[in-house]
Motif scaffolding. Sequence first.
Motif: not given
Length: 128
Positions: A2, A121-125
Amino acid sequence: MSVQYSLSEKGNPAKPAAPKKFYAIARSTGEVTFRSLSKEIAAASTTVSDTDVLAVLNDLSKALARNLGEGRIVRFGDFGSFSLRLSSEGAETEKKFSPALIKSAKISFRPGIDLKEMLATLKFEKGK
């Protein structure tokens, strides 16, 4: 995996009267040094020490600079490739162009398959 981001309000320089919009900016969560990378790589191996890995990474850095300085593209297999990119002023004709019109050189990196897969495949927050 993330990645944290923050928001930045920016205007459009081509349209100063247009309303500003918010854009994401990646936030760093720290740094990794050559020394810590060498320890991480050595920990995954039973045959090399972190000192051995550090020596190779230092030589790699020198070889990269030398080869880029000689105008070569440096390819690191699935990791990616490095090359030079130039920024220059324009000339009216080819004959009027001289190296004095070249204003800067930058290093360009093109990620290979492993890094492209990581990006996909990255996720972001949103960071706090």
